[in-house]
Design a protein around this motif. Structure first.
Motif, PDB file in Angstrom:
ATOM      1  N   ARG A 182     -35.392   5.830   4.606  1.00 42.72           N
ATOM      2  CA  ARG A 182     -36.918   6.012   4.809  1.00 42.72           C
ATOM      3  C   ARG A 182     -37.735   5.660   3.254  1.00 42.72           C
ATOM      4  O   ARG A 182     -38.833   5.676   3.479  1.00 42.72           O
ATOM      5  N   GLN A 183     -36.772   5.751   2.245  1.00 43.57           N
ATOM      6  CA  GLN A 183     -37.413   5.632   0.888  1.00 43.57           C
ATOM      7  C   GLN A 183     -38.104   4.311   0.721  1.00 43.57           C
ATOM      8  O   GLN A 183     -37.797   3.245   1.367  1.00 43.57           O
ATOM      9  N   THR A 184     -38.930   4.202  -0.189  1.00 42.06           N
ATOM     10  CA  THR A 184     -39.681   2.804  -0.456  1.00 42.06           C
ATOM     11  C   THR A 184     -38.229   1.534  -0.701  1.00 42.06           C
ATOM     12  O   THR A 184     -37.573   1.839  -1.513  1.00 42.06           O
ATOM     13  N   GLY A 185     -38.133   0.582   0.088  1.00 37.74           N
ATOM     14  CA  GLY A 185     -37.253  -0.386   0.033  1.00 37.74           C
ATOM     15  C   GLY A 185     -36.020   0.091   0.801  1.00 37.74           C
ATOM     16  O   GLY A 185     -35.232  -1.084   0.753  1.00 37.74           O
ATOM     17  N   GLY A 186     -36.116   1.157   1.391  1.00 34.39           N
ATOM     18  CA  GLY A 186     -34.963   1.533   2.005  1.00 34.39           C
ATOM     19  C   GLY A 186     -34.339   0.707   3.318  1.00 34.39           C
ATOM     20  O   GLY A 186     -33.274   0.479   3.759  1.00 34.39           O
ATOM     21  N   ARG A 187     -35.569  -0.211   3.847  1.00 38.57           N
ATOM     22  CA  ARG A 187     -35.047  -0.988   4.948  1.00 38.57           C
ATOM     23  C   ARG A 187     -35.027  -2.544   4.766  1.00 38.57           C
ATOM     24  O   ARG A 187     -34.874  -3.367   5.452  1.00 38.57           O
ATOM     25  N   VAL A 188     -35.210  -2.771   3.486  1.00 32.85           N
ATOM     26  CA  VAL A 188     -35.083  -4.018   2.797  1.00 32.85           C
ATOM     27  C   VAL A 188     -33.710  -4.478   2.902  1.00 32.85           C
ATOM     28  O   VAL A 188     -32.806  -3.769   2.284  1.00 32.85           O
ATOM     29  N   GLN A 189     -33.268  -5.648   3.464  1.00 31.34           N
ATOM     30  CA  GLN A 189     -31.989  -6.280   3.752  1.00 31.34           C
ATOM     31  C   GLN A 189     -31.847  -7.121   2.392  1.00 31.34           C
ATOM     32  O   GLN A 189     -32.616  -8.159   2.013  1.00 31.34           O
ATOM     33  N   LEU A 190     -30.884  -6.669   1.633  1.00 32.94           N
ATOM     34  CA  LEU A 190     -30.575  -7.606   0.472  1.00 32.94           C
ATOM     35  C   LEU A 190     -29.501  -8.619   0.821  1.00 32.94           C
ATOM     36  O   LEU A 190     -28.280  -8.360   1.573  1.00 32.94           O
ATOM     37  N   THR A 191     -29.513  -9.655   0.152  1.00 29.59           N
ATOM     38  CA  THR A 191     -28.459 -10.904   0.285  1.00 29.59           C
ATOM     39  C   THR A 191     -27.219 -10.434  -0.691  1.00 29.59           C
ATOM     40  O   THR A 191     -27.315  -9.477  -1.444  1.00 29.59           O
ATOM     41  N   GLY A 192     -26.317 -11.274  -0.515  1.00 32.85           N
ATOM     42  CA  GLY A 192     -24.930 -10.973  -1.265  1.00 32.85           C
ATOM     43  C   GLY A 192     -25.244 -10.940  -2.773  1.00 32.85           C
ATOM     44  O   GLY A 192     -24.979 -10.137  -3.526  1.00 32.85           O
ATOM     45  N   ALA A 193     -26.204 -11.862  -3.140  1.00 33.12           N
ATOM     46  CA  ALA A 193     -26.614 -11.975  -4.599  1.00 33.12           C
ATOM     47  C   ALA A 193     -27.414 -10.829  -5.158  1.00 33.12           C
ATOM     48  O   ALA A 193     -27.392 -10.547  -6.154  1.00 33.12           O
ATOM     49  N   GLU A 194     -28.439 -10.385  -4.065  1.00 28.17           N
ATOM     50  CA  GLU A 194     -29.053  -9.225  -4.567  1.00 28.17           C
ATOM     51  C   GLU A 194     -28.185  -8.119  -4.442  1.00 28.17           C
ATOM     52  O   GLU A 194     -28.621  -7.253  -5.414  1.00 28.17           O
ATOM     53  N   GLN A 195     -27.424  -7.784  -3.924  1.00 25.67           N
ATOM     54  CA  GLN A 195     -26.461  -6.754  -3.766  1.00 25.67           C
ATOM     55  C   GLN A 195     -25.703  -6.607  -5.185  1.00 25.67           C
ATOM     56  O   GLN A 195     -25.661  -5.593  -5.695  1.00 25.67           O
ATOM     57  N   ARG A 196     -25.204  -7.487  -5.531  1.00 29.27           N
ATOM     58  CA  ARG A 196     -24.580  -7.753  -6.812  1.00 29.27           C
ATOM     59  C   ARG A 196     -25.523  -7.491  -8.082  1.00 29.27           C
ATOM     60  O   ARG A 196     -24.979  -6.583  -8.860  1.00 29.27           O
ATOM     61  N   LEU A 197     -26.740  -7.904  -7.937  1.00 31.79           N
ATOM     62  CA  LEU A 197     -27.650  -7.608  -9.086  1.00 31.79           C
ATOM     63  C   LEU A 197     -27.786  -6.053  -8.753  1.00 31.79           C
ATOM     64  O   LEU A 197     -28.100  -5.280  -9.866  1.00 31.79           O
ATOM     65  N   ASP A 198     -27.983  -5.395  -7.653  1.00 30.55           N
ATOM     66  CA  ASP A 198     -28.304  -4.050  -7.632  1.00 30.55           C
ATOM     67  C   ASP A 198     -27.116  -3.331  -7.701  1.00 30.55           C
ATOM     68  O   ASP A 198     -27.692  -2.025  -8.549  1.00 30.55           O
ATOM     69  N   THR A 199     -26.061  -3.706  -7.721  1.00 28.76           N
ATOM     70  CA  THR A 199     -24.919  -2.997  -8.352  1.00 28.76           C
ATOM     71  C   THR A 199     -24.988  -2.842  -9.641  1.00 28.76           C
ATOM     72  O   THR A 199     -24.789  -1.670 -10.428  1.00 28.76           O
ATOM     73  N   HIS A 200     -25.312  -3.883 -10.511  1.00 28.14           N
ATOM     74  CA  HIS A 200     -25.474  -3.945 -11.779  1.00 28.14           C
ATOM     75  C   HIS A 200     -26.661  -3.211 -12.495  1.00 28.14           C
ATOM     76  O   HIS A 200     -26.441  -2.424 -13.578  1.00 28.14           O
ATOM     77  N   LEU A 201     -27.752  -3.234 -11.745  1.00 26.44           N
ATOM     78  CA  LEU A 201     -28.911  -2.368 -12.215  1.00 26.44           C
ATOM     79  C   LEU A 201     -28.575  -1.002 -11.914  1.00 26.44           C
ATOM     80  O   LEU A 201     -28.851  -0.051 -12.934  1.00 26.44           O
ATOM     81  N   HIS A 202     -27.771  -0.441 -11.009  1.00 26.33           N
ATOM     82  CA  HIS A 202     -27.332   1.021 -10.835  1.00 26.33           C
ATOM     83  C   HIS A 202     -26.506   1.455 -12.196  1.00 26.33           C
ATOM     84  O   HIS A 202     -26.760   2.480 -12.460  1.00 26.33           O
ATOM     85  N   LYS A 203     -25.771   0.551 -12.480  1.00 31.26           N
ATOM     86  CA  LYS A 203     -24.957   1.003 -13.654  1.00 31.26           C
ATOM     87  C   LYS A 203     -25.674   1.016 -14.773  1.00 31.26           C
ATOM     88  O   LYS A 203     -25.489   1.972 -15.656  1.00 31.26           O
TER      89      LYS A 203
END
Length: 445
Positions: free
Chosen positions: A26-47
């Protein structure tokens, strides 16, 4: 006798995980589907975000004037600077860019007056001005620049055009104090930007600063004033509209990755009905339909934005989370909230940005966009600093790359552009977005 029902006390982990998953969606961006490359960057940002949250000094919890140097060293901030951010939908024209002291005050015929109210005024003139001093002469007469009062006055020019300083909590002990300085800065700036040659350059430099911060489109809040040609002679208000239009056309022609700029004509609600009608008529001049996107009639800014008097006459968008009916209606009508976190903090609406009411709105996926309001007054050029505060502070650990992606797309979706230009704007944003992802996800296998 009271009847009490006792459960067995055994939690159901599956229900908790389901609830957390539903909340995240439900949160902002919660329903945005991320590509594989976006998921890798997202993991990096989380760290990276976990590391910054564990640091002794957490920038969103500190006043921006002190946190700016910490943010500037942040690897998250470096990524946000490169990230295509879409549009800036809420910036006031007089505070668009921060180069006035370093450039404009060195131009010929710039006069200065130091007022009794601890402020300054500027005027451009080709003849001697009574009670005014030629700024070029003042600087030239500094015998010892490091020890001259004039040197310190010159150094203080920036302080008169911004709110930024090293000890904001002492300098501005109350909202009244910061607003007094805020309003004086706008009066000082007006004497510089209302001179025709400066007016043109100021717009171009502002667009350039936004473009280099990876912003695609601008909606600029401005009043229509008469711009000075020389002392005692002014252009009419139509000249200002024409200059905005021609300046934007020139910039777009020289920067193909920039979609353009439009104006939200803004006049204070305290004007008489006849004056408001005249202002609307001026804004609707048939010769400039493409540059004027809307008309804003805000209440007195100082009175409206000081404090958070929920339920009172001073309520505003900042208080939306406390008005469920207004929030429900605006969401139904698809009205986005423009969040300007650094401005809110600088004007003492909130001290720790983790406590900003937009955190609740983000958790509910309420439509919002990020903007900077009065960037030159707070020293936050472009939108990167505001995006940092929203992503790291207001959004917290749960905000992810999907959050950033949705906020960027929202800025085009909720702009005043017609539908066909919104589609073009999204396409213009997506190309550099995909490039940004491909260049920054390779290091996260």
């Amino acid at each position: 006798m009271c009847c009490v029902t006792v459960c067995d006390g055994t939690p159901d982990p599956s229900k908790k995980e389901t609830m957390l998953h539903q909340e995240a969606s439900r949160q902002t961006g919660g329903r945005v589907q991320l590509t594989g490359a976006e998921q890798r960057l997202d993991t990096h940002l989380h760290k990276l975000k976990e590391q910054e949250m564990a640091a002794a000094q957490f920038p969103p919890a500190i006043h921006f004037f002190k946190a700016r140097r910490l943010i500037h060293r942040s690897p998250i901030f470096s990524l946000l600077q490169m990230m295509p951010k879409g549009a800036a939908l809420h910036i006031h024209s007089s505070s668009l860019v921060d180069w006035l002291v370093k450039n404009i005050t060195y131009r010929p015929h710039c006069y200065i007056c130091f007022t009794w109210g601890r402020s300054v005024r500027f005027v451009f003139s080709t003849s001697d001005c009574l009670y005014w001093q030629l700024l070029k002469t003042l600087r030239a007469n500094m015998a010892d620049p490091t020890d001259s009062p004039l040197y310190h006055q010159s150094q203080a020019l920036m302080q008169n055009l911004t709110l930024s300083n090293d000890d904001p909590n002492t300098t501005y002990p109350s909202q009244d104090a910061v607003w007094e300085r805020f309003e004086m800065a706008f009066v000082a700036i007006a004497g510089l930007v209302s001179y025709a040659p400066v007016f043109k350059d100021f717009l171009y430099k502002g667009l350039e600063q936004l473009f280099y911060d990876n912003i695609t489109y601008l909606e600029l809040r401005t009043g229509l004033s008469r711009v000075q040609i020389r002392a005692g002679s002014n252009h009419d208000k139509a000249w200002s509209l024409k200059t905005y239009q021609e300046g934007t056309h020139q910039f777009v022609a020289e920067h193909p990755g920039f979609l353009g700029a439009q104006l939200i004509i803004s006049v204070p609600r305290v004007l008489s009905v006849s004056d408001v009608k005249a202002a609307v008529k001026e804004a609707m001049q048939k010769d400039f339909p493409e540059i004027v996107a809307g008309f804003d009639l805000p209440p007195n800014a100082a009175r409206t934005r000081r404090g958070t008097n929920f339920g009172g006459s001073r309520d505003n968008g900042y208080a939306l989370a406390h008005h469920p009916l207004a929030k429900e209606l605006s969401r139904k009508d698809n009205v986005a909230v423009e969040v300007c976190p650094i401005s809110n903090q600088g004007l003492k609406l909130v001290s720790d940005l983790r406590n900003h009411p937009a955190a609740v709105l983000m958790s509910e996926g309420y439509p919002m966009v990020v903007s900077s309001d009065d960037p030159s007054l707070f020293g936050n050029t472009g939108l990167s600093y505001d995006f940092y505060e929203v992503f790291v502070g207001i959004g917290g650990l749960r905000a992810n790359l999907g959050t950033l992606k949705e906020l960027a797309m929202n800025s085009i979706r909720y702009s005043s552009l017609p539908s066909q230009l919104k589609e073009r704007g999204l396409a213009m944003w997506r190309r550099p977005w995909d490039k940004f992802i491909s260049e920054n996800s390779y290091s996260n296998p």
